[in-house]
Design a protein around this motif. Structure first.
Motif, PDB file in Angstrom:
ATOM      1  N   GLU A 235       0.873  -1.176   0.000  1.00 26.46           N
ATOM      2  CA  GLU A 235       0.000   0.000   0.000  1.00 26.46           C
ATOM      3  C   GLU A 235       0.910   1.226   0.000  1.00 26.46           C
ATOM      4  N   ASN A 236       0.522   2.233  -0.741  1.00 30.16           N
ATOM      5  CA  ASN A 236       1.296   3.479  -0.797  1.00 30.16           C
ATOM      6  C   ASN A 236       2.709   3.345  -1.358  1.00 30.16           C
ATOM      7  N   ILE A 237       2.929   2.431  -2.252  1.00 30.18           N
ATOM      8  CA  ILE A 237       4.239   2.374  -2.922  1.00 30.18           C
ATOM      9  C   ILE A 237       4.203   3.391  -4.067  1.00 30.18           C
ATOM     10  N   ARG A 238       5.201   4.259  -4.089  1.00 33.56           N
ATOM     11  CA  ARG A 238       5.174   5.358  -5.067  1.00 33.56           C
ATOM     12  C   ARG A 238       6.404   5.369  -5.952  1.00 33.56           C
ATOM     13  N   MET A 239       6.308   6.200  -6.940  1.00 29.03           N
ATOM     14  CA  MET A 239       7.417   6.390  -7.879  1.00 29.03           C
ATOM     15  C   MET A 239       8.686   6.850  -7.150  1.00 29.03           C
ATOM     16  N   SER A 240       8.492   7.654  -6.079  1.00 29.73           N
ATOM     17  CA  SER A 240       9.669   8.142  -5.345  1.00 29.73           C
ATOM     18  C   SER A 240      10.379   6.979  -4.636  1.00 29.73           C
ATOM     19  N   ASP A 241       9.606   5.930  -4.237  1.00 28.65           N
ATOM     20  CA  ASP A 241      10.244   4.745  -3.632  1.00 28.65           C
ATOM     21  C   ASP A 241      11.123   4.052  -4.663  1.00 28.65           C
ATOM     22  N   LEU A 242      10.594   3.961  -5.894  1.00 27.54           N
ATOM     23  CA  LEU A 242      11.367   3.338  -6.980  1.00 27.54           C
ATOM     24  C   LEU A 242      12.658   4.123  -7.209  1.00 27.54           C
TER      25      LEU A 242
ATOM     26  N   GLU B 257       3.268   1.363 -15.757  1.00 27.23           N
ATOM     27  CA  GLU B 257       2.706   2.657 -16.162  1.00 27.23           C
ATOM     28  C   GLU B 257       2.765   3.614 -14.982  1.00 27.23           C
ATOM     29  N   PRO B 258       3.500   4.695 -15.002  1.00 26.79           N
ATOM     30  CA  PRO B 258       4.417   5.036 -16.082  1.00 26.79           C
ATOM     31  C   PRO B 258       5.662   4.140 -16.107  1.00 26.79           C
ATOM     32  N   SER B 259       6.351   4.155 -17.239  1.00 27.13           N
ATOM     33  CA  SER B 259       7.587   3.372 -17.390  1.00 27.13           C
ATOM     34  C   SER B 259       8.765   4.322 -17.546  1.00 27.13           C
ATOM     35  N   VAL B 260       9.906   3.858 -17.082  1.00 25.59           N
ATOM     36  CA  VAL B 260      11.108   4.693 -17.191  1.00 25.59           C
ATOM     37  C   VAL B 260      12.307   3.829 -17.577  1.00 25.59           C
ATOM     38  N   GLU B 261      13.340   4.492 -18.032  1.00 22.41           N
ATOM     39  CA  GLU B 261      14.633   3.835 -18.141  1.00 22.41           C
ATOM     40  C   GLU B 261      15.591   4.609 -17.270  1.00 22.41           C
ATOM     41  N   MET B 262      16.475   3.872 -16.589  1.00 27.68           N
ATOM     42  CA  MET B 262      17.411   4.575 -15.710  1.00 27.68           C
ATOM     43  C   MET B 262      18.795   4.622 -16.363  1.00 27.68           C
ATOM     44  N   ASP B 263      19.393   5.798 -16.324  1.00 23.44           N
ATOM     45  CA  ASP B 263      20.772   5.973 -16.795  1.00 23.44           C
ATOM     46  C   ASP B 263      21.637   6.330 -15.590  1.00 23.44           C
ATOM     47  N   ILE B 264      22.926   6.022 -15.687  1.00 18.86           N
ATOM     48  CA  ILE B 264      23.864   6.547 -14.680  1.00 18.86           C
ATOM     49  C   ILE B 264      24.866   7.438 -15.405  1.00 18.86           C
ATOM     50  N   SER B 265      25.424   8.380 -14.665  1.00 23.48           N
ATOM     51  CA  SER B 265      26.385   9.295 -15.290  1.00 23.48           C
ATOM     52  C   SER B 265      27.629   8.500 -15.689  1.00 23.48           C
TER      53      SER B 265
ATOM     54  N   MET C 105       6.031   1.759 -12.572  1.00 17.70           N
ATOM     55  CA  MET C 105       5.019   1.400 -11.582  1.00 17.70           C
ATOM     56  C   MET C 105       4.169   0.269 -12.181  1.00 17.70           C
ATOM     57  N   VAL C 106       3.954  -0.794 -11.383  1.00 14.56           N
ATOM     58  CA  VAL C 106       3.237  -1.973 -11.900  1.00 14.56           C
ATOM     59  C   VAL C 106       1.891  -1.534 -12.496  1.00 14.56           C
ATOM     60  N   HIS C 107       1.642  -1.969 -13.723  1.00 18.28           N
ATOM     61  CA  HIS C 107       0.416  -1.576 -14.430  1.00 18.28           C
ATOM     62  C   HIS C 107      -0.810  -2.126 -13.678  1.00 18.28           C
TER      63      HIS C 107
ATOM     64  N   THR D 169      -3.493 -10.639 -11.517  1.00 15.70           N
ATOM     65  CA  THR D 169      -2.886 -11.558 -10.559  1.00 15.70           C
ATOM     66  C   THR D 169      -3.636 -11.530  -9.219  1.00 15.70           C
ATOM     67  N   GLY D 170      -4.787 -10.881  -9.205  1.00 19.84           N
ATOM     68  CA  GLY D 170      -5.654 -10.956  -8.030  1.00 19.84           C
ATOM     69  C   GLY D 170      -5.496  -9.825  -7.030  1.00 19.84           C
ATOM     70  N   TYR D 171      -4.772  -8.781  -7.391  1.00 17.07           N
ATOM     71  CA  TYR D 171      -4.618  -7.639  -6.481  1.00 17.07           C
ATOM     72  C   TYR D 171      -5.637  -6.558  -6.824  1.00 17.07           C
ATOM     73  N   ASP D 172      -6.087  -5.842  -5.801  1.00 14.46           N
ATOM     74  CA  ASP D 172      -7.002  -4.726  -6.022  1.00 14.46           C
ATOM     75  C   ASP D 172      -6.170  -3.476  -6.325  1.00 14.46           C
ATOM     76  N   PRO D 173      -6.186  -3.002  -7.581  1.00  9.50           N
ATOM     77  CA  PRO D 173      -5.331  -1.865  -7.943  1.00  9.50           C
ATOM     78  C   PRO D 173      -5.728  -0.564  -7.241  1.00  9.50           C
ATOM     79  N   LYS D 174      -6.938  -0.558  -6.618  1.00  7.47           N
ATOM     80  CA  LYS D 174      -7.311   0.662  -5.893  1.00  7.47           C
ATOM     81  C   LYS D 174      -6.615   0.700  -4.539  1.00  7.47           C
ATOM     82  N   LYS D 175      -6.290  -0.498  -4.020  1.00  6.57           N
ATOM     83  CA  LYS D 175      -5.663  -0.565  -2.699  1.00  6.57           C
ATOM     84  C   LYS D 175      -4.130  -0.701  -2.815  1.00  6.57           C
ATOM     85  N   TYR D 176      -3.694  -1.460  -3.802  1.00  6.63           N
ATOM     86  CA  TYR D 176      -2.254  -1.750  -3.908  1.00  6.63           C
ATOM     87  C   TYR D 176      -1.610  -1.069  -5.099  1.00  6.63           C
ATOM     88  N   THR D 177      -0.365  -0.685  -4.898  1.00  6.93           N
ATOM     89  CA  THR D 177       0.462  -0.213  -6.017  1.00  6.93           C
ATOM     90  C   THR D 177       1.799  -0.943  -5.893  1.00  6.93           C
ATOM     91  N   GLY D 178       2.630  -0.774  -6.888  1.00  5.37           N
ATOM     92  CA  GLY D 178       3.935  -1.437  -6.813  1.00  5.37           C
ATOM     93  C   GLY D 178       4.882  -0.868  -7.838  1.00  5.37           C
TER      94      GLY D 178
END
Ligand code: DAH
Length: 345
Positions: free
Chosen positions: A220-227, A256-264, A289-291, A298-307
């Motif tokens: 619950e409450n997993i966000r883009m900033s955690d990623l 969604e959204p999707s990103v690619e990570m670069d390093i300097s 972020m998991v679509h 896979t049986g998760y409630d997207p209103k309650k869970y994010t990833g």
């Protein structure tokens, strides 16, 4: 008869004494005490003696035999001791000589890279999950929001075994399987290392079989900033505290959204060189972020869970970290290549 016995005894004792080794001693034993020996012969002649003489002579024969065998035994012990002493003298070991160096193998650089990444994530509370390399189309594509006919399937040229079974093209199906298997539908924090397969022609940067490490966090409450925070810790721990990261918008059907990570770029420090193709940045992995469709399937409630999820190639990471210029070095196992990593043990 008595005299003959005395003579035999004296002769035998002399020969025993003269025996130089156990073999010669055995010959004397057979010659004097054996069935065909002279003492047995004397015994045979006893039939001719009178009833009074017979027991006396019998006792004498026994005495002579006894004496000879006792002497043989003594001589045998003596010869054996001498043999041991001689062996010890000839086999002395100089314990001060330096030992011969033992050649030890080293861990494969790819194994080390994977273990380093595993350790890092285990330290952050992740668990390791695994899945089959021969995978169902459903988990490899459909449950990841890639239905049949989806154009993004073409991004991953696949080895199909039947219409529904293929060699997995990425480790992302382990995400779908883990989420589906999780009965409680509660939070998940896993990384999934493993082999993947693609219909690519092998060259310096491509291989038809390679490794991937997938990461997945659901809660619950997993966000883009955690990623972003997680990927930053990962990049700095693996490549060095002085490296910067950046996220670029990208597309994956399962995030969604999707990103690619670069390093300097470490070579030019961000100003641009031929390693980073003049951009100052090097692409490391895909994430997002998991679509909601994947959560739902896979049986998760997207209103309650994010990833969030990410996927990386440990070969590429090791190539960048150690300056390896050809992915095929990992698979050809030339010891001159492998040996260079021993110092990093
Ligand atoms: N599965 C992707 C690939 O093989 C990599 C990837 C991208 C995995 C984004 C992810 C992700 O989990 O979120 O190209």
């Amino acid at each position: 008869m008595q005299e003959r016995l005395q003579e035999l005894q004296a002769e035998a004792l002399k020969k025993i004494e003269q025996s130089a080794n156990v073999k010669e001693l055995n010959e004397v034993r057979v010659a004097y005490l054996g069935k065909k020996g002279p003492i047995t012969e004397v015994l045979r002649g006893m039939g001719k003696l009178s009833a009074e003489e017979r027991p006396k002579m019998g006792a004498l024969v026994n005495e002579v035999r006894e004496k000879i065998s006792q002497k043989i035994e003594e001589k045998q012990a003596e010869l054996e001791d001498a043999a041991v002493a001689e062996k010890l003298a000839s086999e002395t070991i100089d314990v001060t000589l330096p030992g011969r160096p033992v050649k030890v193998g080293t861990h494969h650089p790819l194994t080390k890279m994977i273990e380093e990444i595993e350790d890092l994530f285990i330290g952050m509370g992740y668990q390791i999950a695994e899945g089959p390399e021969v995978e169902q189309d459903y988990y490899n594509f459909e449950a990841l929001n890639l239905p049949k006919g989806h154009p993004a399937r073409d991004m991953q040229d696949s080895f199909y075994i039947t219409e529904e079974i293929l060699l997995r093209t990425h480790t992302s199906p382990v995400q779908a399987r883990t989420m589906e298997e999780n009965q409680s539908k509660g939070s998940i924090r896993i990384i999934c290392p493993g082999k993947v397969y693609r219909r690519d022609n092998d060259d310096a940067t491509h291989s038809h079989q390679f490794m991937q490490i997938e990461g997945l966090v659901v809660g619950e409450n997993i966000r883009m900033s955690d990623l972003k925070g997680t990927l930053e810790v990962f990049a700095k721990k693996i490549f060095g505290e002085d490296r910067e990261i950046r996220l670029r918008p990208s597309f994956f059907p399962f995030t969604e959204p999707s990103v690619e990570m670069d390093i300097s770029c470490k070579i030019c420090g961000g100003t641009g060189c031929n390693v980073c193709k003049g951009t100052g940045w090097i692409e490391i992995l895909g994430a997002g972020m998991v679509h909601p469709n994947v959560l739902q399937m896979t049986g998760y409630d997207p209103k309650k869970y994010t990833g969030f999820a990410f996927g990386m190639g440990p070969e590429r990471i090791a190539m960048l970290k150690y300056g390896i210029d050809d992915i095929r070095h990992f698979y050809t196992n030339d010891v001159r290549f492998l040996k260079q990593f021993a110092k990093h043990e």
